[in-house]
Motif scaffolding. Structure first.
Motif, PDB file in Angstrom:
ATOM      1  N   TYR A 174       0.842  -1.199   0.000  1.00  0.00           N
ATOM      2  CA  TYR A 174       0.000   0.000   0.000  1.00  0.00           C
ATOM      3  C   TYR A 174       0.876   1.247   0.000  1.00  0.00           C
ATOM      4  O   TYR A 174       1.918   1.269   0.634  1.00  0.00           O
ATOM      5  CB  TYR A 174      -0.840   0.063   1.282  1.00  0.00           C
ATOM      6  N   SER A 194      -4.333   5.305   5.040  1.00  0.00           N
ATOM      7  CA  SER A 194      -3.352   4.600   5.873  1.00  0.00           C
ATOM      8  C   SER A 194      -4.014   3.628   6.863  1.00  0.00           C
ATOM      9  O   SER A 194      -3.319   2.892   7.561  1.00  0.00           O
ATOM     10  CB  SER A 194      -2.479   5.610   6.630  1.00  0.00           C
ATOM     11  N   LEU A 195      -5.341   3.629   6.922  1.00  0.00           N
ATOM     12  CA  LEU A 195      -6.006   2.791   7.931  1.00  0.00           C
ATOM     13  C   LEU A 195      -5.793   1.293   7.693  1.00  0.00           C
ATOM     14  O   LEU A 195      -5.455   0.549   8.621  1.00  0.00           O
ATOM     15  CB  LEU A 195      -7.515   3.085   7.957  1.00  0.00           C
ATOM     16  N   LYS A 196      -6.003   0.865   6.429  1.00  0.00           N
ATOM     17  CA  LYS A 196      -5.923  -0.579   6.159  1.00  0.00           C
ATOM     18  C   LYS A 196      -4.500  -1.111   6.397  1.00  0.00           C
ATOM     19  O   LYS A 196      -4.329  -2.093   7.130  1.00  0.00           O
ATOM     20  CB  LYS A 196      -6.401  -0.878   4.734  1.00  0.00           C
ATOM     21  N   PRO A 197      -3.476  -0.456   5.823  1.00  0.00           N
ATOM     22  CA  PRO A 197      -2.124  -0.938   6.146  1.00  0.00           C
ATOM     23  C   PRO A 197      -1.830  -0.896   7.648  1.00  0.00           C
ATOM     24  O   PRO A 197      -1.174  -1.795   8.186  1.00  0.00           O
ATOM     25  CB  PRO A 197      -1.193   0.008   5.377  1.00  0.00           C
ATOM     26  N   MET A 199      -3.965  -1.292  10.129  1.00  0.00           N
ATOM     27  CA  MET A 199      -4.654  -2.405  10.795  1.00  0.00           C
ATOM     28  C   MET A 199      -3.940  -3.731  10.492  1.00  0.00           C
ATOM     29  O   MET A 199      -3.795  -4.587  11.362  1.00  0.00           O
ATOM     30  CB  MET A 199      -6.118  -2.500  10.329  1.00  0.00           C
ATOM     31  N   GLU A 200      -3.495  -3.888   9.243  1.00  0.00           N
ATOM     32  CA  GLU A 200      -2.805  -5.136   8.887  1.00  0.00           C
ATOM     33  C   GLU A 200      -1.480  -5.274   9.638  1.00  0.00           C
ATOM     34  O   GLU A 200      -1.119  -6.364  10.094  1.00  0.00           O
ATOM     35  CB  GLU A 200      -2.575  -5.204   7.367  1.00  0.00           C
ATOM     36  N   LYS A 203      -2.181  -6.267  13.230  1.00  0.00           N
ATOM     37  CA  LYS A 203      -2.535  -7.686  13.329  1.00  0.00           C
ATOM     38  C   LYS A 203      -1.281  -8.552  13.332  1.00  0.00           C
ATOM     39  O   LYS A 203      -1.215  -9.597  13.959  1.00  0.00           O
ATOM     40  CB  LYS A 203      -3.419  -8.068  12.122  1.00  0.00           C
TER      41      LYS A 203
END
Ligand code: PLP
Ligand code: COI
Length: 340
Positions: A174, A194-197, A199-200, A203
Motif C-alpha cells: 500500500y 493509511s487505515l488498512k495498512p 490495521m494489517e 494484526k
C-alpha cells in the motif's frame, strides 16, 4: 465555564475526552466570521456537504503544555497555521490567517484551562484544528463555505509505553500518498488511506507502519503518523527528502536542536536497503513526540537499531531537549513557545 472532572493525568492515553467545549468560525460570503464557543460536540451539516463526499477536509495537530513556572504555552502554532494554508491551497479551500488560527487555538485553550494537564505529569493538551468544506455540492467543484473547528483533548503518549522503543513494518502493498498527490498536505483522506495498512500491521504485531516512496518503492518516505529520522554512528542526523511526506514541525524543530548539539543534519533520499547504516531510528511528530524504533522489518530482512528496551543516547538527548523546552525547563531561545 468549567466542569468538575477527575482525570488521572499520569495515565492518559491518546483519545478524545469530553471537555468544556470547542470553538468554531465559519467562512461565508467571502469572509471569516467571529470565533464562537460551542458546547455540543455534534454539528448540523448538509448531507451534500463537500467534506463528506469529496473529502475537502484538512487538519492540524499541536500541543499546549503547563510549564515548570506554571504558565500555559502553545508550541509553534504559527507553523501549524502556515501548514494549514499549504494543505488548504492544495485542495482549494479557504484557510484562516495565522492570527485567526492562533486566536481560535487560544480561545479553545482558555475555555478548557482546567483540562490542561499540570506540570510534572508528562501529559499535554492536544489541539485539533479542523478545516472542512461545508457547501452542498454534487458536481465536483470546491466548496465556497468552510468551517474551522478547534477542539482539544488532554493526552498522554501516543504509543502506550511512551519513550520506549517500538518495532515497525515496511508495508509495500500500500502507498500512503501518490507521487504528485496530497502527501505534503495534512488532508483527512491521507489518513483514510493509511487505515488498512495500519490495521494489517497491527494484526502482525507491529504498532507502526513505515511507508516507502510511492514512485519507486525503494526509499523511505515516512511512518503513518510521523516522520522518519535516523542517527549514524558518525554523528549524522538523516531524514528523507521526499515530495510526498508531511513537513513535520517536530522534525524541523529537532533538526535545529540536532545542529546545536553538533550533529550534521542531512536531508536526502534514504534507500530502504541502506537502513543498516543507522545506529538509532526515531518516529517524530506532535502525537508521537520522538518514539524510538528498535527494529524495522523490510521484506525478509530485519534491521535492528540498538537495545530493544532502551532508547539510544542521541535520540534520548534530542527528546530531553525538546520536552525540556516545551515544559519550560530549558530556556526557549528560539521563541517557539506562545504564552496563553
Ligand atoms: N507525518 C504524518 C503523516 C503525520 O500525521 C504527522 C503528524 O502530524 C507528522 C508527520 C508529524 O508532523 P508534526 O511534527 O508537525 O506533528
Ligand atoms: C499529530 O501528531 O498531530 C498527528 O496528526 C498524528 C495523528 C494522531 C493523526
Amino acid at each position: 465555564m468549567s466542569t468538575t472532572h477527575q482525570l488521572d493525568w499520569k495515565n492518559l492515553g491518546f483519545q478524545y475526552l469530553p471537555t468544556n467545549g470547542f470553538v468554531q468560525l465559519d467562512f461565508v460570503d467571502g469572509q471569516w466570521g467571529q470565533v464562537e464557543v460551542k458546547q455540543d460536540p455534534y454539528m448540523p451539516m448538509h448531507i451534500a456537504a463537500n467534506c463528506l463526499h469529496y473529502g475537502q477536509a484538512c487538519f492540524e495537530g499541536l500541543k499546549a503544555f503547563t510549564t515548570k513556572a506554571g504558565k500555559v504555552v502553545l508550541f509553534r502554532p504559527d507553523r501549524n497555521a502556515e501548514r494549514m494554508r499549504l494543505s488548504a491551497e492544495r485542495i482549494c479551500m479557504e484557510a484562516p490567517s495565522n492570527e485567526l488560527f492562533i486566536e481560535a487555538c487560544r480561545k479553545a485553550i482558555e475555555i478548557n484551562r482546567d483540562f490542561v494537564p499540570p506540570y510534572g505529569t508528562g501529559a499535554s493538551l492536544y489541539l485539533r484544528p479542523l478545516l472542512i468544506g461545508t457547501e452542498a455540492t454534487v458536481g465536483i467543484k470546491p466548496s465556497s463555505t468552510f468551517s474551522l473547528i478547534v477542539f482539544v483533548t488532554p493526552v498522554g503518549p501516543y504509543y502506550k509505553d511512551g519513550f520506549r522503543p517500538v518495532e515497525a513494518l515496511v508495508m509495500e502493498d500500500y502507498d500512503r500518498a501518490a507521487p504528485q498527490g496530497t502527501g505534503r498536505a495534512k488532508m483527512a483522506g491521507n489518513y483514510a488511506a493509511s487505515l488498512k495498512p495500519g490495521m494489517e500491521a497491527k494484526k502482525k504485531g507491529y504498532p507502526i507502519v513505515l511507508f516507502a516512496d510511492p514512485k519507486e518503492h525503494s526509499y523511505v518516505d515516512e511512518f503513518g503518523t510521523s516522520n522518519f529520522i535516523a542517527i549514524t554512528p558518525n554523528g549524522e542526523y538523516k531524514t528523507p527528502s521526499s515530495s510526498s511526506i508531511l513537513q513535520s514541525i517536530t522534525n524541523e524543530t529537532l533538526q535545529v536542536l540536532a545542529q546545536e548539539m553538533g550533529l550534521t543534519v542531512i536531508r536526502e533520499p534514504i534507500a530502504l536497503n541502506s537502513l543498516d547504516q543507522f545506529s538509532e531510528v526515531g518516529a517524530v511528530g506532535t502525537a508521537a513526540v520522538l518514539t524510538p524504533v528498535h527494529a524495522i522489518q523490510y521484506r525478509d530482512r530485519k534491521f535492528t537499531f540498538g537495545d530493544p528496551d532502551v532508547a539510544g543516547a542521541t535520540l534520548t538527548r534530542l527528546y530531553q531537549q525538546l520536552q525540556g523546552i516545551q515544559y519550560g525547563e530549558i530556556p526557549d531561545t528560539h521563541e517557539w513557545l506562545v504564552e496563553i
